[in-house]
Every structure is written in structure tokens, then in C-alpha cells.
Design a protein around this motif. Structure first.
Motif, PDB file in Angstrom:
ATOM      1  N   ASP A  47       0.833  -1.206   0.000  1.00 22.92           N
ATOM      2  CA  ASP A  47       0.000   0.000   0.000  1.00 22.92           C
ATOM      3  C   ASP A  47       0.866   1.254   0.000  1.00 22.92           C
ATOM      4  OD1 ASP A  47      -2.279  -1.530  -0.014  1.00 22.92           O
ATOM      5  OD2 ASP A  47      -2.545  -1.469   2.160  1.00 22.92           O
ATOM      6  N   TRP A  48       1.962   1.216   0.744  1.00 25.37           N
ATOM      7  CA  TRP A  48       2.869   2.359   0.827  1.00 25.37           C
ATOM      8  C   TRP A  48       3.514   2.622  -0.530  1.00 25.37           C
ATOM      9  CZ3 TRP A  48       8.254   2.826   0.329  1.00 25.37           C
ATOM     10  CH2 TRP A  48       8.803   4.044   0.785  1.00 25.37           C
ATOM     11  N   VAL A  49       3.999   1.567  -1.189  1.00 24.67           N
ATOM     12  CA  VAL A  49       4.645   1.720  -2.499  1.00 24.67           C
ATOM     13  C   VAL A  49       3.651   2.243  -3.531  1.00 24.67           C
ATOM     14  CG1 VAL A  49       5.704   0.484  -4.438  1.00 24.67           C
ATOM     15  CG2 VAL A  49       6.428  -0.031  -2.103  1.00 24.67           C
ATOM     16  N   MET A  50       2.484   1.633  -3.595  1.00 29.67           N
ATOM     17  CA  MET A  50       1.523   1.998  -4.636  1.00 29.67           C
ATOM     18  C   MET A  50       0.972   3.410  -4.434  1.00 29.67           C
ATOM     19  SD  MET A  50       1.762  -0.568  -6.566  1.00 29.67           S
ATOM     20  CE  MET A  50       0.463  -0.327  -7.747  1.00 29.67           C
ATOM     21  N   SER A  51       0.912   3.855  -3.196  1.00 33.15           N
ATOM     22  CA  SER A  51       0.425   5.212  -2.945  1.00 33.15           C
ATOM     23  C   SER A  51       1.452   6.269  -3.337  1.00 33.15           C
ATOM     24  CB  SER A  51       0.053   5.380  -1.470  1.00 33.15           C
ATOM     25  OG  SER A  51       1.208   5.311  -0.639  1.00 33.15           O
ATOM     26  N   ARG A  52       2.726   5.903  -3.318  1.00 33.92           N
ATOM     27  CA  ARG A  52       3.798   6.843  -3.641  1.00 33.92           C
ATOM     28  C   ARG A  52       4.157   6.850  -5.117  1.00 33.92           C
ATOM     29  NH1 ARG A  52       7.375   8.706   0.092  1.00 33.92           N
ATOM     30  NH2 ARG A  52       9.127   8.334  -1.330  1.00 33.92           N
ATOM     31  N   ALA A  53       4.029   5.703  -5.777  1.00 31.86           N
ATOM     32  CA  ALA A  53       4.547   5.542  -7.148  1.00 31.86           C
ATOM     33  C   ALA A  53       3.609   6.173  -8.161  1.00 31.86           C
ATOM     34  CB  ALA A  53       4.764   4.064  -7.451  1.00 31.86           C
ATOM     35  N   THR A  54       3.614   7.510  -8.215  1.00 31.54           N
ATOM     36  CA  THR A  54       2.677   8.234  -9.062  1.00 31.54           C
ATOM     37  C   THR A  54       3.348   9.038 -10.177  1.00 31.54           C
ATOM     38  OG1 THR A  54       2.723  10.089  -7.513  1.00 31.54           O
ATOM     39  CG2 THR A  54       1.011   8.426  -7.170  1.00 31.54           C
ATOM     40  N   LYS A  55       4.674   9.211 -10.109  1.00 32.48           N
ATOM     41  CA  LYS A  55       5.365  10.028 -11.114  1.00 32.48           C
ATOM     42  C   LYS A  55       5.745   9.163 -12.319  1.00 32.48           C
ATOM     43  CE  LYS A  55       8.141  11.275  -7.789  1.00 32.48           C
ATOM     44  NZ  LYS A  55       9.220  11.884  -6.968  1.00 32.48           N
ATOM     45  N   PRO A  56       5.178   9.438 -13.500  1.00 30.59           N
ATOM     46  CA  PRO A  56       5.494   8.625 -14.688  1.00 30.59           C
ATOM     47  C   PRO A  56       6.961   8.795 -15.093  1.00 30.59           C
ATOM     48  CG  PRO A  56       3.517   9.939 -15.030  1.00 30.59           C
ATOM     49  CD  PRO A  56       4.181  10.472 -13.802  1.00 30.59           C
ATOM     50  N   ALA A  57       7.627   7.683 -15.342  1.00 30.78           N
ATOM     51  CA  ALA A  57       9.036   7.697 -15.758  1.00 30.78           C
ATOM     52  C   ALA A  57       9.267   6.564 -16.751  1.00 30.78           C
ATOM     53  CB  ALA A  57       9.952   7.549 -14.546  1.00 30.78           C
ATOM     54  N   ALA A  58      10.396   6.631 -17.423  1.00 32.55           N
ATOM     55  CA  ALA A  58      10.770   5.585 -18.375  1.00 32.55           C
ATOM     56  C   ALA A  58      12.272   5.374 -18.312  1.00 32.55           C
ATOM     57  CB  ALA A  58      10.346   5.956 -19.790  1.00 32.55           C
ATOM     58  N   VAL A  59      12.683   4.132 -18.474  1.00 36.84           N
ATOM     59  CA  VAL A  59      14.108   3.818 -18.582  1.00 36.84           C
ATOM     60  C   VAL A  59      14.329   2.999 -19.838  1.00 36.84           C
ATOM     61  CG1 VAL A  59      14.495   3.851 -16.079  1.00 36.84           C
ATOM     62  CG2 VAL A  59      13.964   1.676 -17.225  1.00 36.84           C
ATOM     63  N   LEU A  60      15.533   3.090 -20.360  1.00 38.42           N
ATOM     64  CA  LEU A  60      15.917   2.284 -21.509  1.00 38.42           C
ATOM     65  C   LEU A  60      16.821   1.157 -21.019  1.00 38.42           C
ATOM     66  CD1 LEU A  60      15.562   2.376 -24.657  1.00 38.42           C
ATOM     67  CD2 LEU A  60      17.915   3.231 -24.732  1.00 38.42           C
ATOM     68  N   ILE A  61      16.464  -0.076 -21.370  1.00 39.06           N
ATOM     69  CA  ILE A  61      17.328  -1.229 -21.105  1.00 39.06           C
ATOM     70  C   ILE A  61      18.109  -1.465 -22.389  1.00 39.06           C
ATOM     71  CG2 ILE A  61      17.444  -3.635 -20.380  1.00 39.06           C
ATOM     72  CD1 ILE A  61      14.695  -3.319 -19.137  1.00 39.06           C
ATOM     73  N   PRO A  62      19.324  -0.912 -22.499  1.00 40.96           N
ATOM     74  CA  PRO A  62      20.068  -0.986 -23.763  1.00 40.96           C
ATOM     75  C   PRO A  62      20.933  -2.245 -23.811  1.00 40.96           C
ATOM     76  CG  PRO A  62      20.788   0.855 -22.330  1.00 40.96           C
ATOM     77  CD  PRO A  62      20.043  -0.135 -21.497  1.00 40.96           C
ATOM     78  N   ILE A  63      20.676  -3.085 -24.790  1.00 43.51           N
ATOM     79  CA  ILE A  63      21.403  -4.346 -24.943  1.00 43.51           C
ATOM     80  C   ILE A  63      22.176  -4.294 -26.257  1.00 43.51           C
ATOM     81  CG2 ILE A  63      21.213  -6.856 -25.045  1.00 43.51           C
ATOM     82  CD1 ILE A  63      18.469  -6.533 -23.629  1.00 43.51           C
ATOM     83  N   VAL A  64      23.475  -4.472 -26.170  1.00 43.10           N
ATOM     84  CA  VAL A  64      24.330  -4.333 -27.346  1.00 43.10           C
ATOM     85  C   VAL A  64      25.023  -5.657 -27.634  1.00 43.10           C
ATOM     86  CG1 VAL A  64      26.269  -3.476 -25.955  1.00 43.10           C
ATOM     87  CG2 VAL A  64      26.162  -2.938 -28.396  1.00 43.10           C
ATOM     88  N   GLU A  65      25.199  -5.968 -28.908  1.00 46.44           N
ATOM     89  CA  GLU A  65      25.875  -7.207 -29.296  1.00 46.44           C
ATOM     90  C   GLU A  65      27.343  -6.910 -29.548  1.00 46.44           C
ATOM     91  OE1 GLU A  65      24.863 -11.158 -31.876  1.00 46.44           O
ATOM     92  OE2 GLU A  65      24.410  -9.248 -32.816  1.00 46.44           O
ATOM     93  N   ARG A  66      28.194  -7.516 -28.712  1.00 46.88           N
ATOM     94  CA  ARG A  66      29.631  -7.409 -28.875  1.00 46.88           C
ATOM     95  C   ARG A  66      30.174  -8.723 -29.447  1.00 46.88           C
ATOM     96  NH1 ARG A  66      29.939  -2.027 -28.698  1.00 46.88           N
ATOM     97  NH2 ARG A  66      29.484  -1.145 -26.632  1.00 46.88           N
ATOM     98  N   ARG A  67      31.442  -8.727 -29.773  1.00 48.47           N
ATOM     99  CA  ARG A  67      32.054  -9.935 -30.329  1.00 48.47           C
ATOM    100  C   ARG A  67      31.931 -11.110 -29.357  1.00 48.47           C
ATOM    101  NH1 ARG A  67      37.939  -9.244 -32.745  1.00 48.47           N
ATOM    102  NH2 ARG A  67      36.650  -7.938 -34.108  1.00 48.47           N
TER     103      ARG A  67
END
Length: 216
Positions: A47-67
Motif C-alpha cells: 500500500d505504501w509503495v503503490m500510494s507513492r509511485a505516481t510520477k510517470p518515468a521511463a528507462v531504456l534497457i540498452p542491450i548491445v551485441e559485442r564480439r
């Protein structure tokens, strides 16, 4: 279990960007039935987490192919930032009103923080929103990054950029459960130590969610 899953579970070389793209097309479009976030290991705090988590945000999970194989690009945030200072993080931040979508916000933030040219990023999926005790509702956007992309840390936000093998992060044997006392109770979180890098909290939680969505 798919061929791609077998490659990773068995620790065999050759898990490629093409295999990840194929797997993401199947596994990252499945509907989510429950909210994801910091409360999963701490049901008494839901309840504490869900009441606080109101600010919309986004992250990029960048996955790169190396040798040597796929790797995930991460950053260490500066120690003087207001939010998640000094922590290992994905490029990301608040979704601005002018952002067309969470994907657009994630790409914009990656350009600002690590100078990633969006032309070098191919979005292959998105995880369910991740709710955090620090007040954010995060949209994790998964992207394949061209190995030719030139990255540069923004000195106002990022201490340095580093990479961790995708296979290491997707192996549950490398996922630990850490804890700290919070409001008189033990609060738990995932952590994935890699060399000198302490990957924990929200970043580790999102990586765990990615692993579960792709490979379980």
C-alpha cells in the motif's frame, strides 16, 4: 522452452541479437496480471509503495551485441543527484508532457545521459510498469543497440558508463536477496554484484523482471 532459452540456461555461447529479438517478440507482449515493483519482495509495503509511485518515468534497457556476446549498458549516477544518487541505473527519467510515448521518453533520456543517437536503438519490447518506493511508475523499454554507437557520459548526471554480460544478468544464480531495515521492518531487494559494481534496488528488480518475462 525455446531454443533461445536453452542457449542461455545451458550457458552456451552464441545467444545473439537475432535470438533476443525473436524471443522478445513472443515474451514481451504477454499481458501482465499483477502490478510489478518494489513491493514484490515486501508485501507488507504494497500500500505504501503503490500510494507513492505516481510520477510517470521511463528507462531504456540498452542491450548491445559485442564480439563476445550480448551485454547490457548501465550507468553509475553521480553522488550529488537528488534521486537514486550514486546508484547503478539504466538511462532514464521522468516522462515529460511533450514526450509522445514512454519509448520516446526513454530514448530522449538516453540521448541526454549517455549521448545515444536514437538511430542506433531498435526498440524490441517493453516490460510492465514497475512501481517504486521512491515515487516512480517506471516504463522499462527494451532496445537493441548498434555496436557502432558512440556513448558519452553526461558529466552533470552520470559518473561513468559500463557494460555487464547479458548472460550474467539473466542467470538467477547471480541474483541475491539483500535487505535493510526500513520503518522498523526488514525490507528486501534484489542485488546482482558484478566485479566492483553493486547492482541493486530498482535496477536489479527490473532486470529480474526481464529475466522472468523472457526465460521462465
Amino acid at each position: 522452452m525455446t531454443a533461445a532459452s536453452n542457449l542461455l540456461v545451458n550457458g552456451l555461447p552464441g545467444f545473439s541479437a537475432a535470438a533476443l529479438r525473436e524471443l522478445a517478440a513472443i515474451r514481451l507482449c504477454e499481458p501482465e496480471t499483477a502490478a510489478q515493483g518494489d513491493h514484490l519482495l515486501n508485501p507488507e509495503f504494497i500500500d505504501w509503495v503503490m500510494s507513492r509511485a505516481t510520477k510517470p518515468a521511463a528507462v531504456l534497457i540498452p542491450i548491445v551485441e559485442r564480439r563476445e556476446g550480448l551485454s547490457v549498458i548501465l550507468t553509475r549516477r553521480l553522488d550529488n543527484l537528488r534521486s537514486h544518487s550514486g546508484q547503478v541505473a539504466f538511462p532514464g527519467g521522468k516522462i515529460d508532457p511533450e514526450d509522445a510515448s514512454p519509448q520516446a521518453a526513454a530514448l530522449r533520456e538516453a540521448a541526454e545521459e549517455v549521448a545515444l543517437d536514437p538511430m542506433h536503438a531498435e526498440i524490441i519490447g517493453q516490460l510492465p510498469d514497475y512501481f517504486t518506493g521512491s515515487g516512480y511508475k517506471i516504463a522499462p523499454v527494451v532496445a537493441l543497440i548498434d555496436g557502432a554507437a558512440q556513448l558519452r557520459a553526461n558529466p552533470q548526471e552520470v559518473d561513468y558508463i559500463f557494460e555487464v554480460p547479458f548472460e550474467f544478468l539473466m542467470n538467477q544464480q547471480n541474483h541475491r536477496r539483500g535487505s535493510r531495515e526500513f520503518q522498523g521492518k526488514e525490507r528486501y531487494y534484489f542485488e546482482m554484484p558484478y566485479g566492483e559494481h553493486h547492482i541493486w534496488g530498482v535496477t536489479a528488480g527490473i532486470l529480474r523482471l526481464l529475466q522472468e518475462r523472457l526465460f521462465t
